[in-house]
Design a protein around this motif. Structure first.
Motif, PDB file in Angstrom:
ATOM      1  N   PHE A 101       4.144  -9.974  40.134  1.00  0.00           N
ATOM      2  CA  PHE A 101       5.355  -9.262  39.728  1.00  0.00           C
ATOM      3  C   PHE A 101       5.592  -9.389  38.224  1.00  0.00           C
ATOM      4  CE2 PHE A 101       6.483  -9.724  44.293  1.00  0.00           C
ATOM      5  CZ  PHE A 101       6.682  -8.386  44.563  1.00  0.00           C
ATOM      6  N   LEU A 112      10.102  -2.362  41.395  1.00  0.00           N
ATOM      7  CA  LEU A 112       9.235  -3.317  42.067  1.00  0.00           C
ATOM      8  C   LEU A 112       9.732  -3.521  43.484  1.00  0.00           C
ATOM      9  CD1 LEU A 112       8.990  -5.982  39.213  1.00  0.00           C
ATOM     10  CD2 LEU A 112       7.236  -4.311  39.838  1.00  0.00           C
ATOM     11  N   VAL A 129      13.465  -7.468  41.976  1.00  0.00           N
ATOM     12  CA  VAL A 129      12.508  -6.942  42.950  1.00  0.00           C
ATOM     13  C   VAL A 129      13.243  -6.616  44.238  1.00  0.00           C
ATOM     14  CG1 VAL A 129      10.428  -7.423  44.300  1.00  0.00           C
ATOM     15  CG2 VAL A 129      10.619  -8.267  41.947  1.00  0.00           C
TER      16      VAL A 129
END
Length: 301
Positions: A101, A112, A129
């Motif tokens: 990530f 993401l 995320v």
């Protein structure tokens, strides 16, 4: 003259005064008109050539490949960013791949997504995320499909949790292939990570994910007959049009997807100028289970 730069495949030979090409995959002879020979002259000189039936045939046959990109395709993007791309990382068990990530985030992509495919201990997403969770493990194809359904950008970058992305701008050379509207998916080289021990050394030299150093179109029964989705950048609409991944396949779902895309008349490219690394299995048992899974997928494919 406007157009794009191509390079001839390293195995191509010009015969009969330059009017015949021998090469490609499968191997073939292409007889050229005088105008066609001039196009090849321009390619060899590093000059741009306009799109044409001949250029499409050269690309599809693996006789020529797009030259290495020298610019980003999204010139209107914010500073060194790719807001048109969402990264999707499926995970089952283990730790959250924070390094993946971080590399995706440093590439400046638009979003993401972490798909927890029913991990026994539920995963927590890093800051920034989005987390999706399956109540039970459904397999990598289903996990990627869940991520794909959540994407609202034109492009998606699938990255497996056990992949190490390179430093620097690794995304531009892949995205540059989408200058060709027929290209719907691009994969980099996935090499085995160097390591100690016989198994790691074997994986480094003989990884089934490593398809070699030469660019190629991807099509069944050619030199590069598939690409793994360990790292795959694709047009979202094209994936949805073929129904995404087959969730009934626990292995080989990536090969199946690529074959369905090419059967639909789409182009898929292999771009080995970008090299990612895949962590090898840590023991003979895990190695054997991986190879057995690949073998079981052969019948379905």
């Amino acid at each position: 003259m406007t157009g794009r730069r191509l390079v001839l495949d390293g195995g191509v030979r010009r015969l009969d005064g330059g009017r015949v090409l021998l090469g490609g995959s499968p191997l073939r002879l292409l007889r050229l008109t005088l105008a066609g020979a001039r196009v090849i002259d321009r390619i060899e000189a590093g000059q741009p050539v306009p799109d044409s039936t001949l250029v499409a045939r050269l690309l599809d046959a693996g006789v020529a490949h797009p030259a290495a990109p020298t610019r980003r395709i999204f010139e209107d993007s914010a500073s060194e960013a790719f807001p048109q791309v969402t990264g999707v990382v499926p995970v089952f068990g283990g730790a959250v791949p924070t390094g993946v990530f971080e590399r995706l985030g440093s590439a400046g992509i638009g979003g993401l997504v972490l798909v927890d495919d029913g991990s026994p201990a539920p995963l927590a997403a890093p800051a920034g995320v989005r987390l999706l969770r399956h109540a039970t493990n459904q397999g990598p194809g289903a996990a990627r499909n869940s991520g794909l359904a959540a994407v609202d950008t034109p492009f998606v970058a699938f990255v497996d949790a056990d992949v190490e992305l390179p430093d620097g701008d690794w995304l531009s050379p892949l995205l540059a292939h989408f200058d060709d509207p027929a290209v719907v998916a691009v994969a980099p080289r996935v090499a085995g990570r160097p390591g100690a021990g016989r198994l790691a050394r074997y994986e480094e030299r003989h990884s089934p994910l490593d398809l070699g150093p030469a660019s190629a179109p991807v099509r069944a029964r050619t030199r590069v007959g598939y690409v793994p989705t360990a790292v795959l950048v694709a047009r979202v609409d094209a994936l949805r049009a073929v129904g995404g991944f087959d969730p009934t396949l626990r292995t080989g779902e990536d090969v199946d997807l690529v074959w369905r895309l090419t059967e639909a008349g789409c182009r898929v490219r292999y771009e080995p100028s970008v090299v990612t690394h895949h962590r090898p299995r840590t023991g003979l048992g895990a190695f054997a289970r991986q190879r057995a899974g690949y073998g079981r997928s052969a019948a379905a494919l």
